[in-house]
Design a protein around this motif. Sequence first.
Motif, PDB file in Angstrom:
ATOM      1  N   UNK A   8       4.115  -1.926   9.372  1.00 55.26           N
ATOM      2  CA  UNK A   8       3.988  -0.752   8.497  1.00 55.26           C
ATOM      3  C   UNK A   8       2.570  -0.203   8.623  1.00 55.26           C
ATOM      4  N   UNK A   9       2.445   1.086   8.888  1.00 49.84           N
ATOM      5  CA  UNK A   9       1.118   1.692   9.040  1.00 49.84           C
ATOM      6  C   UNK A   9       0.306   1.633   7.754  1.00 49.84           C
ATOM      7  N   UNK A  10       0.972   1.541   6.623  1.00 46.29           N
ATOM      8  CA  UNK A  10       0.250   1.582   5.349  1.00 46.29           C
ATOM      9  C   UNK A  10      -0.156   0.184   4.872  1.00 46.29           C
ATOM     10  N   UNK A  11       0.810  -0.721   4.744  1.00 47.88           N
ATOM     11  CA  UNK A  11       0.512  -2.043   4.167  1.00 47.88           C
ATOM     12  C   UNK A  11       0.435  -3.147   5.210  1.00 47.88           C
ATOM     13  N   UNK A  12       0.724  -2.822   6.469  1.00 43.68           N
ATOM     14  CA  UNK A  12       0.640  -3.771   7.587  1.00 43.68           C
ATOM     15  C   UNK A  12       1.713  -4.855   7.542  1.00 43.68           C
ATOM     16  N   UNK A  13       2.746  -4.673   6.735  1.00 42.85           N
ATOM     17  CA  UNK A  13       3.849  -5.636   6.736  1.00 42.85           C
ATOM     18  C   UNK A  13       4.465  -5.704   8.126  1.00 42.85           C
ATOM     19  N   UNK A  14       4.822  -6.906   8.563  1.00 40.45           N
ATOM     20  CA  UNK A  14       5.526  -7.054   9.834  1.00 40.45           C
ATOM     21  C   UNK A  14       6.907  -6.409   9.747  1.00 40.45           C
ATOM     22  N   UNK A  15       7.245  -5.619  10.749  1.00 38.59           N
ATOM     23  CA  UNK A  15       8.564  -4.991  10.833  1.00 38.59           C
ATOM     24  C   UNK A  15       9.157  -5.307  12.211  1.00 38.59           C
ATOM     25  N   UNK A  16       9.667  -6.522  12.364  1.00 38.17           N
ATOM     26  CA  UNK A  16      10.245  -6.913  13.662  1.00 38.17           C
ATOM     27  C   UNK A  16      11.467  -6.059  13.989  1.00 38.17           C
ATOM     28  N   UNK A  27       8.540  11.367  14.723  1.00 41.16           N
ATOM     29  CA  UNK A  27       7.549  10.966  15.735  1.00 41.16           C
ATOM     30  C   UNK A  27       7.455   9.441  15.862  1.00 41.16           C
ATOM     31  N   UNK A  28       8.291   8.771  15.134  1.00 41.64           N
ATOM     32  CA  UNK A  28       8.305   7.312  15.078  1.00 41.64           C
ATOM     33  C   UNK A  28       7.097   6.718  14.368  1.00 41.64           C
ATOM     34  N   UNK A  29       6.440   7.495  13.509  1.00 47.13           N
ATOM     35  CA  UNK A  29       5.497   6.887  12.586  1.00 47.13           C
ATOM     36  C   UNK A  29       6.326   5.903  11.765  1.00 47.13           C
ATOM     37  N   UNK A  30       5.813   4.670  11.597  1.00 46.64           N
ATOM     38  CA  UNK A  30       6.637   3.581  11.081  1.00 46.64           C
ATOM     39  C   UNK A  30       6.036   2.975   9.821  1.00 46.64           C
ATOM     40  N   UNK A  78      -0.123  -0.419  14.570  1.00 45.77           N
ATOM     41  CA  UNK A  78      -0.646   0.913  14.268  1.00 45.77           C
ATOM     42  C   UNK A  78      -1.105   0.924  12.818  1.00 45.77           C
ATOM     43  N   UNK A  79      -2.266   1.521  12.571  1.00 45.02           N
ATOM     44  CA  UNK A  79      -2.814   1.543  11.214  1.00 45.02           C
ATOM     45  C   UNK A  79      -3.090   2.972  10.778  1.00 45.02           C
ATOM     46  N   UNK A  80      -2.930   3.209   9.497  1.00 50.29           N
ATOM     47  CA  UNK A  80      -3.104   4.543   8.928  1.00 50.29           C
ATOM     48  C   UNK A  80      -4.470   5.119   9.305  1.00 50.29           C
ATOM     49  N   UNK A  81      -4.467   6.355   9.801  1.00 50.88           N
ATOM     50  CA  UNK A  81      -5.737   6.949  10.232  1.00 50.88           C
ATOM     51  C   UNK A  81      -6.320   7.897   9.187  1.00 50.88           C
ATOM     52  N   UNK A  82      -5.657   8.022   8.041  1.00 51.84           N
ATOM     53  CA  UNK A  82      -6.115   8.937   6.993  1.00 51.84           C
ATOM     54  C   UNK A  82      -6.741   8.158   5.850  1.00 51.84           C
ATOM     55  N   UNK A  83      -7.652   8.820   5.158  1.00 48.97           N
ATOM     56  CA  UNK A  83      -8.296   8.242   3.989  1.00 48.97           C
ATOM     57  C   UNK A  83      -7.250   8.055   2.883  1.00 48.97           C
ATOM     58  N   UNK A  84      -7.128   6.840   2.391  1.00 41.98           N
ATOM     59  CA  UNK A  84      -6.115   6.575   1.365  1.00 41.98           C
ATOM     60  C   UNK A  84      -6.368   7.378   0.103  1.00 41.98           C
ATOM     61  N   UNK A  85      -7.630   7.669  -0.179  1.00 41.84           N
ATOM     62  CA  UNK A  85      -7.949   8.431  -1.387  1.00 41.84           C
ATOM     63  C   UNK A  85      -7.400   9.851  -1.303  1.00 41.84           C
ATOM     64  N   UNK A  86      -7.288  10.384  -0.095  1.00 42.58           N
ATOM     65  CA  UNK A  86      -6.784  11.751   0.077  1.00 42.58           C
ATOM     66  C   UNK A  86      -5.269  11.805   0.204  1.00 42.58           C
ATOM     67  N   UNK A  87      -4.654  10.648   0.367  1.00 43.28           N
ATOM     68  CA  UNK A  87      -3.227  10.601   0.676  1.00 43.28           C
ATOM     69  C   UNK A  87      -2.360  11.124  -0.471  1.00 43.28           C
ATOM     70  N   UNK A  88      -2.719  10.761  -1.697  1.00 42.21           N
ATOM     71  CA  UNK A  88      -1.898  11.154  -2.840  1.00 42.21           C
ATOM     72  C   UNK A  88      -1.796  12.679  -2.941  1.00 42.21           C
TER      73      UNK A  88
END
Length: 102
Positions: A8-16, A27-30, A78-88
């Motif tokens: 998961x791009x946000x919490x990094x949970x494994x998604x086998x 775009x297959x953002x996961x 893959x890791x989130x490339x955006x600032x989490x503070x701006x995400x909301x």
Amino acid sequence: MLQLRPNCEYCDKDLPPAATDARICSYECTFCAHCVETVLFNVCPNCAGGFAPRPIRPVTERRPGVCLGKAPASTARVHLKWDRADLAGFVDAVRRIPPAQR
Ligand SMILES: [Zn+2]
Ligand SMILES: [Zn+2]
């Protein structure tokens, strides 16, 4: 062909590959289902599109050359490339617009 990204791009949970809670945008953002439902509200932070469950690639080769072993999942996390503070704010501006109208 889908890359079947490993986390998961946000919490990094494994998604086998067989994960039933993997969600992808066009775009297959996961992301995991939990983040899609409780943080992203069906808004992809990268493209503003909606999400769908990721299909599971079969492990059994029932057609020649077509199975997970012949087309393995990606191992590149893959890791989130955006600032989490701006995400909301981004999510809030988009979430009430149906994906088909975004
Ligand atoms: Zn997540
Ligand atoms: Zn996306």
